[in-house]
Design a protein around this motif. Structure first.
Motif, PDB file in Angstrom:
ATOM      1  N   HIS A   1       0.824  -1.217   0.000  1.00 51.71           N
ATOM      2  CA  HIS A   1       0.000   0.000   0.000  1.00 51.71           C
ATOM      3  C   HIS A   1       0.860   1.270   0.000  1.00 51.71           C
ATOM      4  CE1 HIS A   1      -3.752  -2.225   0.806  1.00 51.71           C
ATOM      5  NE2 HIS A   1      -3.035  -2.936   1.643  1.00 51.71           N
ATOM      6  N   HIS A   2       2.000   1.198  -0.621  1.00 51.83           N
ATOM      7  CA  HIS A   2       2.933   2.331  -0.578  1.00 51.83           C
ATOM      8  C   HIS A   2       2.360   3.535  -1.318  1.00 51.83           C
ATOM      9  CE1 HIS A   2       6.774   4.329  -0.216  1.00 51.83           C
ATOM     10  NE2 HIS A   2       6.793   4.563  -1.512  1.00 51.83           N
ATOM     11  N   ASP A   3       2.463   4.699  -0.707  1.00 51.43           N
ATOM     12  CA  ASP A   3       2.030   5.952  -1.314  1.00 51.43           C
ATOM     13  C   ASP A   3       3.243   6.567  -2.011  1.00 51.43           C
ATOM     14  OD1 ASP A   3       0.675   8.168  -2.070  1.00 51.43           O
ATOM     15  OD2 ASP A   3       0.350   8.972  -0.061  1.00 51.43           O
ATOM     16  N   PHE A   4       3.276   6.523  -3.330  1.00 56.54           N
ATOM     17  CA  PHE A   4       4.455   6.912  -4.082  1.00 56.54           C
ATOM     18  C   PHE A   4       4.689   8.420  -3.985  1.00 56.54           C
ATOM     19  CE2 PHE A   4       3.250   2.892  -5.949  1.00 56.54           C
ATOM     20  CZ  PHE A   4       4.470   2.249  -6.094  1.00 56.54           C
ATOM     21  N   SER A   5       5.878   8.772  -3.568  1.00 61.84           N
ATOM     22  CA  SER A   5       6.269  10.177  -3.451  1.00 61.84           C
ATOM     23  C   SER A   5       6.927  10.633  -4.752  1.00 61.84           C
ATOM     24  CB  SER A   5       7.257  10.344  -2.292  1.00 61.84           C
ATOM     25  OG  SER A   5       8.472   9.655  -2.582  1.00 61.84           O
ATOM     26  N   ASP A   6       7.173  11.938  -4.847  1.00 60.25           N
ATOM     27  CA  ASP A   6       7.898  12.464  -6.008  1.00 60.25           C
ATOM     28  C   ASP A   6       9.284  11.827  -6.097  1.00 60.25           C
ATOM     29  OD1 ASP A   6       5.711  14.029  -6.501  1.00 60.25           O
ATOM     30  OD2 ASP A   6       6.630  15.905  -5.808  1.00 60.25           O
ATOM     31  N   LYS A   7       9.908  11.594  -4.939  1.00 57.67           N
ATOM     32  CA  LYS A   7      11.235  10.954  -4.940  1.00 57.67           C
ATOM     33  C   LYS A   7      11.141   9.521  -5.466  1.00 57.67           C
ATOM     34  CE  LYS A   7      15.627  10.405  -3.713  1.00 57.67           C
ATOM     35  NZ  LYS A   7      15.791   8.949  -3.838  1.00 57.67           N
ATOM     36  N   ASP A   8      10.106   8.782  -5.101  1.00 59.71           N
ATOM     37  CA  ASP A   8       9.922   7.418  -5.607  1.00 59.71           C
ATOM     38  C   ASP A   8       9.778   7.426  -7.125  1.00 59.71           C
ATOM     39  OD1 ASP A   8       9.924   6.311  -3.022  1.00 59.71           O
ATOM     40  OD2 ASP A   8       7.776   6.640  -2.796  1.00 59.71           O
ATOM     41  N   ILE A   9       8.974   8.352  -7.639  1.00 55.43           N
ATOM     42  CA  ILE A   9       8.766   8.429  -9.083  1.00 55.43           C
ATOM     43  C   ILE A   9      10.072   8.793  -9.785  1.00 55.43           C
ATOM     44  CG2 ILE A   9       7.559   9.705 -10.901  1.00 55.43           C
ATOM     45  CD1 ILE A   9       5.184   9.900  -8.918  1.00 55.43           C
ATOM     46  N   GLN A  10      10.847   9.679  -9.175  1.00 58.72           N
ATOM     47  CA  GLN A  10      12.151  10.017  -9.734  1.00 58.72           C
ATOM     48  C   GLN A  10      13.065   8.791  -9.767  1.00 58.72           C
ATOM     49  OE1 GLN A  10      14.107  13.306  -7.754  1.00 58.72           O
ATOM     50  NE2 GLN A  10      16.071  12.888  -8.732  1.00 58.72           N
ATOM     51  N   ASP A  11      13.042   7.987  -8.706  1.00 59.47           N
ATOM     52  CA  ASP A  11      13.858   6.771  -8.669  1.00 59.47           C
ATOM     53  C   ASP A  11      13.426   5.783  -9.754  1.00 59.47           C
ATOM     54  OD1 ASP A  11      15.248   7.793  -6.531  1.00 59.47           O
ATOM     55  OD2 ASP A  11      14.133   6.659  -5.012  1.00 59.47           O
ATOM     56  N   ILE A  12      12.111   5.643  -9.944  1.00 59.50           N
ATOM     57  CA  ILE A  12      11.613   4.760 -11.006  1.00 59.50           C
ATOM     58  C   ILE A  12      12.076   5.269 -12.367  1.00 59.50           C
ATOM     59  CG2 ILE A  12       9.524   3.933 -12.172  1.00 59.50           C
ATOM     60  CD1 ILE A  12       8.133   4.058  -9.396  1.00 59.50           C
ATOM     61  N   GLU A  13      11.971   6.581 -12.557  1.00 62.35           N
ATOM     62  CA  GLU A  13      12.398   7.190 -13.819  1.00 62.35           C
ATOM     63  C   GLU A  13      13.875   6.923 -14.078  1.00 62.35           C
ATOM     64  OE1 GLU A  13      11.315   9.029 -17.167  1.00 62.35           O
ATOM     65  OE2 GLU A  13      10.011   9.662 -15.516  1.00 62.35           O
ATOM     66  N   GLU A  14      14.709   7.077 -13.050  1.00 64.47           N
ATOM     67  CA  GLU A  14      16.152   6.864 -13.223  1.00 64.47           C
ATOM     68  C   GLU A  14      16.456   5.413 -13.539  1.00 64.47           C
ATOM     69  OE1 GLU A  14      17.996   8.379  -9.719  1.00 64.47           O
ATOM     70  OE2 GLU A  14      17.629  10.494 -10.228  1.00 64.47           O
ATOM     71  N   ARG A  15      15.789   4.485 -12.837  1.00 61.16           N
ATOM     72  CA  ARG A  15      16.018   3.055 -13.130  1.00 61.16           C
ATOM     73  C   ARG A  15      15.574   2.727 -14.552  1.00 61.16           C
ATOM     74  NH1 ARG A  15      16.074  -1.751 -10.004  1.00 61.16           N
ATOM     75  NH2 ARG A  15      16.730  -0.420  -8.267  1.00 61.16           N
ATOM     76  N   PHE A  16      14.461   3.294 -14.967  1.00 61.43           N
ATOM     77  CA  PHE A  16      13.958   3.068 -16.326  1.00 61.43           C
ATOM     78  C   PHE A  16      14.972   3.553 -17.358  1.00 61.43           C
ATOM     79  CE2 PHE A  16      11.640   4.994 -19.961  1.00 61.43           C
ATOM     80  CZ  PHE A  16      11.095   3.839 -20.512  1.00 61.43           C
ATOM     81  N   LYS A  17      15.549   4.733 -17.133  1.00 60.95           N
ATOM     82  CA  LYS A  17      16.535   5.271 -18.075  1.00 60.95           C
ATOM     83  C   LYS A  17      17.790   4.409 -18.107  1.00 60.95           C
ATOM     84  CE  LYS A  17      15.020  10.095 -17.770  1.00 60.95           C
ATOM     85  NZ  LYS A  17      15.356  11.466 -17.275  1.00 60.95           N
ATOM     86  N   GLU A  18      18.205   3.897 -16.954  1.00 58.96           N
ATOM     87  CA  GLU A  18      19.379   3.021 -16.895  1.00 58.96           C
ATOM     88  C   GLU A  18      19.162   1.749 -17.712  1.00 58.96           C
ATOM     89  OE1 GLU A  18      20.006   2.240 -12.804  1.00 58.96           O
ATOM     90  OE2 GLU A  18      20.699   4.271 -12.315  1.00 58.96           O
ATOM     91  N   MET A  19      17.946   1.218 -17.676  1.00 58.94           N
ATOM     92  CA  MET A  19      17.653  -0.026 -18.381  1.00 58.94           C
ATOM     93  C   MET A  19      17.481   0.189 -19.883  1.00 58.94           C
ATOM     94  SD  MET A  19      15.099  -1.968 -15.723  1.00 58.94           S
ATOM     95  CE  MET A  19      15.059  -3.477 -16.717  1.00 58.94           C
ATOM     96  N   GLY A  20      17.143   1.416 -20.279  1.00 57.72           N
ATOM     97  CA  GLY A  20      16.975   1.696 -21.708  1.00 57.72           C
ATOM     98  C   GLY A  20      15.520   1.931 -22.068  1.00 57.72           C
ATOM     99  N   ASN A  21      15.310   2.722 -23.109  1.00 57.45           N
ATOM    100  CA  ASN A  21      13.956   3.148 -23.454  1.00 57.45           C
ATOM    101  C   ASN A  21      13.095   2.037 -24.052  1.00 57.45           C
ATOM    102  OD1 ASN A  21      14.319   5.768 -22.540  1.00 57.45           O
ATOM    103  ND2 ASN A  21      15.188   6.456 -24.495  1.00 57.45           N
TER     104      ASN A  21
END
Length: 373
Positions: A284-304
């Motif tokens: 039930h995690h409430d995603f913060s702006d920092k969480d979304i930023q972390d997801i974005e960074e991991r996504f970019k590391e893995m490739g588009n």
């Protein structure tokens, strides 16, 4: 039989004994009728557990909704865990998940024609529902096995196959909310999240070890995964483009999971690709702006060309797409789940018990007759 080893924090056992004493006293207060239970004049079916998280309550609630909604006015009442509101809230198709919680939001969007409400006071919630002009004929109580101020007319207790209650212990050393023998209040006990190829000998071992009472039925269910559903190519989250899981074959997958037990989901994804990175968040995690930023960074590391997969609950908390790049949003899918029983005999027995109970508790016997029970 292959399942995870149950981890017990033995150094916390003294606190578990103290917690167990409090639970025992509370149980006796209800048994002695010092604390009062209320029973209502409609079928109230409780779906719950005696373990903290991870037993699959929502898919089992949805199974019951599908079974009953064509013949009865069905209401689902939840406490709305981690919502931003208090008191009774009646969900509408436009209600934000923050007002009702992620799981009620998910249920309302899947089944817009049923009644979905939240109230931390279950008595007040039921009484408010029954005061409605178009009052429900069946109420499904989500996660209310410990809420003994309401006496359900039928109780379904869920036990995770990967963490059976007979190997567990009380909080905080283990994950039990109350002792395993308190399963005695249930009409049906379901072992959930079973492997689809679970052998009969393993079923017999668990049946022996869980030691249900003669008046109870012990059944086995498993998780089935649907097609991937794109999150952001339509306005309505639950009416989007669907792709079979085969779509991710040999692709890179970023798996975002804010659920209690993600292991089974990881195993399912790995049937199609070994290139999986898990970002695991609390239930039930409430995603913060920092969480979304972390997801974005991991996504970019893995490739588009990465596919981002979320659970239904997590998708409910990320519907607005704020702070996300268009590339990340274009990659995002959620994976719906539903339950099925391991045998036709278990499925028929469960349906028979539920349908017969509702039939006997209402004046309308149509569903009972049509199902041939």
């Amino acid at each position: 039989m292959s399942k995870n080893k149950t981890n017990i924090n033995k150094w916390l056992l003294p606190l578990s004994w103290l917690y167990g004493f409090v639970v025992f006293i509370r149980k006796k207060l209800f048994d002695w009728n010092i604390l009062k239970q209320v029973q209502y004049d409609v079928p109230v079916i409780c779906v719950g557990n005696i373990t903290v998280g991870g037993t699959g309550k929502t898919p089992h609630i949805e199974y019951l909704v599908r079974l009953l909604k064509t013949k009865y006015r069905v209401a689902v009442l939840s406490r709305g865990y981690r919502r931003k509101t208090k008191g009774f809230v009646l969900a509408t198709p436009n209600t934000d998940f923050k007002k009702i919680g992620d799981e009620p939001f998910q249920i309302k969007n899947k089944f817009p024609d049923i009644i979905v409400a939240v109230d931390e006071n279950r008595r007040h919630g039921i009484e408010t529902l029954l005061a409605m002009d178009d009052r429900p004929e069946v109420i499904l109580l989500d996660d209310a096995y410990q809420h003994r101020y309401v006496k359900p007319s039928f109780s379904v207790l869920l036990v995770n196959y990967n963490r059976p209650i007979y190997e567990d212990t009380l909080l905080p050393a283990g994950r039990l909310r109350e002792p395993a023998h308190n399963l005695d209040r249930a009409n049906v006990v379901i072992i959930t999240k079973c492997p689809q190829d679970l052998k009969p000998i393993d079923m017999r071992i668990m049946t022996h070890d869980i030691n249900t009472y003669p008046y109870q039925s012990l059944l086995f269910s498993t998780t089935e995964y649907g097609d991937l559903i794109a999150m952001f190519d339509r306005q309505n989250l639950f009416e989007s483009v669907e792709r079979p899981l085969e779509y991710i074959r040999n692709k890179k997958v970023l798996l975002v999971a804010g659920i209690a037990s993600p292991d089974q989901l990881v195993e399912e994804i790995k049937k199609y690709t070994e290139n999986v990175q898990l970002m695991n968040f609390p239930d039930h995690h409430d995603f913060s702006d920092k969480d979304i930023q972390d997801i974005e960074e991991r996504f970019k590391e893995m490739g588009n060309d990465t596919i981002t997969i979320l659970t239904e609950k997590d998708a409910a908390r990320l519907t607005d797409g704020n702070k996300m790049s268009e590339r990340l949003k274009a990659s995002m899918y959620y994976l719906p789940v539903k339950i099925s029983f391991l045998s036709k005999e278990d499925e028929r027995l469960f349906m028979k018990k539920i349908v017969r109970h509702v039939y006997k508790s209402t004046r309308d016997g149509e569903i009972y007759q049509e199902e041939g029970f």
